[in-house]
Design an enzyme around this catalytic site. Structure first.
Site, mmCIF file in Angstrom:
data_model
loop_
_atom_site.group_PDB
_atom_site.id
_atom_site.type_symbol
_atom_site.label_atom_id
_atom_site.label_comp_id
_atom_site.label_asym_id
_atom_site.label_seq_id
_atom_site.Cartn_x
_atom_site.Cartn_y
_atom_site.Cartn_z
ATOM 1 N N ASN A 115 0.651 -1.463 0.171
ATOM 2 C CA ASN A 115 0.151 -0.023 0.172
ATOM 3 C C ASN A 115 0.913 1.363 -0.136
ATOM 4 O OD1 ASN A 115 0.456 0.604 2.741
ATOM 5 N ND2 ASN A 115 -0.174 -0.950 3.016
ATOM 6 N N ASP A 145 1.952 -9.045 1.118
ATOM 7 C CA ASP A 145 2.292 -7.148 2.239
ATOM 8 C C ASP A 145 3.071 -8.368 3.590
ATOM 9 O OD1 ASP A 145 3.642 -5.231 2.580
ATOM 10 O OD2 ASP A 145 1.893 -4.221 2.191
ATOM 11 N N SER A 194 -3.849 -6.565 -6.304
ATOM 12 C CA SER A 194 -4.549 -5.873 -6.324
ATOM 13 C C SER A 194 -5.894 -6.383 -6.452
ATOM 14 C CB SER A 194 -4.837 -5.037 -7.764
ATOM 15 O OG SER A 194 -4.535 -3.523 -7.522
ATOM 16 N N GLY A 233 -6.499 -9.626 -4.011
ATOM 17 C CA GLY A 233 -7.263 -9.572 -2.571
ATOM 18 C C GLY A 233 -7.490 -8.459 -2.200
#
Ligand code: AR6
Length: 173
Positions: free
Chosen positions: A24, A34, A117, A119
Site C-alpha cells: 500500500n 504484504d 490488487s 485481494g
C-alpha cells in the site's frame, strides 16, 4: 513467451532475484501478501521501507530481501477497485511495467509477481490477469535481459484466471 511461468504457491518461498510485493502507499506493511513478505523477510525490511517515504499507486520501489530467498523485493502499489472508471486498468498495468523496469535497472534476471490488487483491493481477477499477462509479455518482447517471470498464484481460481489470460495472449500474439 516461454519466459513466463504461471505457478501456484507462496511467493515468500520463491528463489528468484526479486519478488514483487503488492503493498500500500505507506510501504509500512499490511495483510495479505504484504504481511507474508514482511514476516518472512524479518524486521529489517520494515526498517528499510521506512526510509522510502511511501510509494504512489502504479509506481514501484526496491529494497533488499533480507531473510527471504529472493535478493530483492520490489514494492508496488496496485489500485483499489472502484468500479473500473477510475483509471484502475492503467494503474494496474503501470505496476507491472514499472516493476519490470526497476528490475532491469537493477540487473535482475528472474522475478516473481503475486496477483496485484485482486485481494484486499478487490480488482476482478479475470480482468487483472489479462492486464498482467499483456503487460508482462509486451515488456519481454522489448527486453532480453529478464530471463524468467513467475506469476505466483496463491489459490486455484487465481491460477486458472492467469492460465486463461496467458492462453489468449499466446493465441492472439
Ligand atoms: N504468496 C502469493 N500470493 C499471496 C500470498 C502469498 N504468500 N498471500 C496472499 N496472496 P492482497 P492487494 C495473494 O490482498 O489486493 C495489503 O494489506 C492473495 O490471495 O495481498 O493488492 C497491503 O498492505 C491475492 O490473490 O493484495 C495493501 O493494503 C493476491 O495475493 C493491500 O493488502 C493479492 O492480495 C493490497 O491489496
Amino acid at each position: 513467451m516461454e519466459r513466463i511461468h504461471i505457478i501456484q504457491g507462496d511467493i515468500t518461498k520463491i528463489e528468484a532475484d526479486a519478488i514483487v510485493n503488492a503493498a500500500n502507499r505507506t510501504l509500512l506493511g499490511g495483510g495479505g501478501v504484504d504481511g507474508a513478505i514482511h514476516r518472512a523477510a524479518g524486521p529489517e525490511l520494515l526498517e528499510e521501507c521506512r526510509k522510502l517515504n511511501g510509494c504512489e499507486t502504479g509506481e514501484a520501489k526496491i529494497t533488499k530481501g533480507y531473510k527471504l530467498p529472493a535478493k530483492y523485493v520490489i514494492h508496488t502499489v496496485g489500485p483499489v477497485w472502484k468500479g473500473g472508471d477510475k483509471n484502475e486498468d492503467q494503474l494496474l498495468a503501470s505496476c507491472y511495467r514499472n516493476s519490470l523496469k526497476l528490475a532491469v535497472e537493477n540487473g535482475i534476471k528472474t522475478i516473481a509477481f503475486p496477483s496485484i490488487s485482486t485481494g484486499a483491493y478487490r480488482f476482478p481477477v479475470e480482468r487483472a490477469a489479462r492486464i498482467a499477462m499483456q503487460e508482462i509479455s509486451e515488456f519481454l518482447r522489448e527486453d532480453s535481459s529478464i530471463e524468467k517471470v513467475f506469476m505466483v498464484c496463491f489459490d486455484e481460481g487465481t491460477m486458472q484466471a492467469y492460465m486463461e489470460a496467458y492462453k489468449e495472449i499466446e493465441k492472439n500474439g
